[in-house]
Design a protein around this motif. Sequence first.
Motif, PDB file in Angstrom:
ATOM      1  N   LEU A   1     133.331  76.049  19.112  1.00 36.41           N
ATOM      2  CA  LEU A   1     134.008  76.183  17.826  1.00 36.41           C
ATOM      3  C   LEU A   1     133.523  77.451  17.153  1.00 36.41           C
ATOM      4  O   LEU A   1     132.323  77.627  16.938  1.00 36.41           O
ATOM      5  CB  LEU A   1     133.723  74.977  16.919  1.00 36.41           C
ATOM      6  N   GLY A   2     134.445  78.346  16.861  1.00 29.69           N
ATOM      7  CA  GLY A   2     134.036  79.598  16.242  1.00 29.69           C
ATOM      8  C   GLY A   2     135.204  80.409  15.745  1.00 29.69           C
ATOM      9  O   GLY A   2     136.369  80.014  15.871  1.00 29.69           O
ATOM     10  N   GLU A   3     134.862  81.552  15.185  1.00 27.97           N
ATOM     11  CA  GLU A   3     135.871  82.456  14.643  1.00 27.97           C
ATOM     12  C   GLU A   3     135.530  83.872  15.086  1.00 27.97           C
ATOM     13  O   GLU A   3     134.365  84.282  15.050  1.00 27.97           O
ATOM     14  CB  GLU A   3     135.903  82.359  13.118  1.00 27.97           C
ATOM     15  N   ALA A   4     136.534  84.614  15.519  1.00 24.09           N
ATOM     16  CA  ALA A   4     136.332  85.973  16.021  1.00 24.09           C
ATOM     17  C   ALA A   4     137.143  86.958  15.198  1.00 24.09           C
ATOM     18  O   ALA A   4     138.285  86.679  14.822  1.00 24.09           O
ATOM     19  CB  ALA A   4     136.726  86.063  17.490  1.00 24.09           C
ATOM     20  N   ARG A   5     136.548  88.116  14.946  1.00 22.17           N
ATOM     21  CA  ARG A   5     137.261  89.211  14.293  1.00 22.17           C
ATOM     22  C   ARG A   5     136.833  90.500  14.983  1.00 22.17           C
ATOM     23  O   ARG A   5     135.659  90.865  14.968  1.00 22.17           O
ATOM     24  CB  ARG A   5     136.947  89.278  12.806  1.00 22.17           C
ATOM     25  N   PHE A   6     137.795  91.179  15.593  1.00 16.67           N
ATOM     26  CA  PHE A   6     137.513  92.386  16.344  1.00 16.67           C
ATOM     27  C   PHE A   6     138.199  93.574  15.683  1.00 16.67           C
ATOM     28  O   PHE A   6     139.425  93.593  15.514  1.00 16.67           O
ATOM     29  CB  PHE A   6     138.001  92.259  17.789  1.00 16.67           C
ATOM     30  N   PHE A   7     137.383  94.561  15.279  1.00 10.64           N
ATOM     31  CA  PHE A   7     137.871  95.802  14.698  1.00 10.64           C
ATOM     32  C   PHE A   7     138.697  95.512  13.442  1.00 10.64           C
ATOM     33  O   PHE A   7     138.201  94.850  12.543  1.00 10.64           O
ATOM     34  CB  PHE A   7     138.630  96.603  15.756  1.00 10.64           C
ATOM     35  N   ASN A   8     139.939  95.931  13.372  1.00 11.13           N
ATOM     36  CA  ASN A   8     140.740  95.711  12.174  1.00 11.13           C
ATOM     37  C   ASN A   8     141.699  94.524  12.309  1.00 11.13           C
ATOM     38  O   ASN A   8     142.623  94.372  11.512  1.00 11.13           O
ATOM     39  CB  ASN A   8     141.552  96.972  11.852  1.00 11.13           C
ATOM     40  N   GLY A   9     141.470  93.685  13.301  1.00  9.12           N
ATOM     41  CA  GLY A   9     142.348  92.544  13.521  1.00  9.12           C
ATOM     42  C   GLY A   9     142.070  91.395  12.570  1.00  9.12           C
ATOM     43  O   GLY A   9     141.118  91.412  11.778  1.00  9.12           O
TER      44      GLY A   9
END
Length: 232
Positions: free
Chosen positions: A182-190
């Motif tokens: 269970l998690g949340e990802a944010r890559f660069f400007n996404g």
Amino acid sequence: MQHFSTNRQTFFLLSALLLIFVEAAFFGNGSVFLILLGIGTIYYALRNKGKYRRSYFWTGAFLIGVSILSMWSLRLMVFGLAVYLLLRLWKGEEWLQTAPVYGATDKGLIQNKVMSIQSTAVEAYEWKDIHVQGFIGDILVDTTQTVLPKKTSLISIRQGFGKIQVVVPYEVPVRIFYSTLLGEARFFNGDNQRILNGTIHAEDGYPADEGNKVELIVSVTTWMGDVEVIRR
């Protein structure tokens, strides 16, 4: 409704499980079943976006609130926290002065620790591939303070609970592999991407001819945790 980060959800979940275990094992309090029902209701509210989501959330919070007020384990935790704060106040800076001093042994940029908040140096440092694992804590790796070699560099992190943040230069191509329960990802400007028992892959900055010899691979595995990769 305000969005709950994975770290905050993890904190509440682990705290609730600890209270349930202590109460059931040592005090035999039947209110633990109401807590389980409340946790389930809140989880259902967080997982769904229907119009009754807010009602489910506050119903679960009410059930948990009513239950924990009658729990002896909670009272003991509050007492223990008060004693801990009093000790910190009494000893003050003495804790810092008596902290262990480690020798010059090279243990890597980030070390394996069960519970910690770690980051790479804030000033310029020599790059070394990172292979680290831990249980609870946050990790920050800032590669803008170093010079990545003309080859493939690797950041491999296995963490139980916590947030992982990686900062990379604009000119360096990056591949990212992230697996979590269970998690949340944010890559660069996404945008933020919610992940439930899954794996996500992303890459950025690769030229059409793939001729760049500098490359950074980021591999992160967590139980419950957020990952953010940004350029600076």
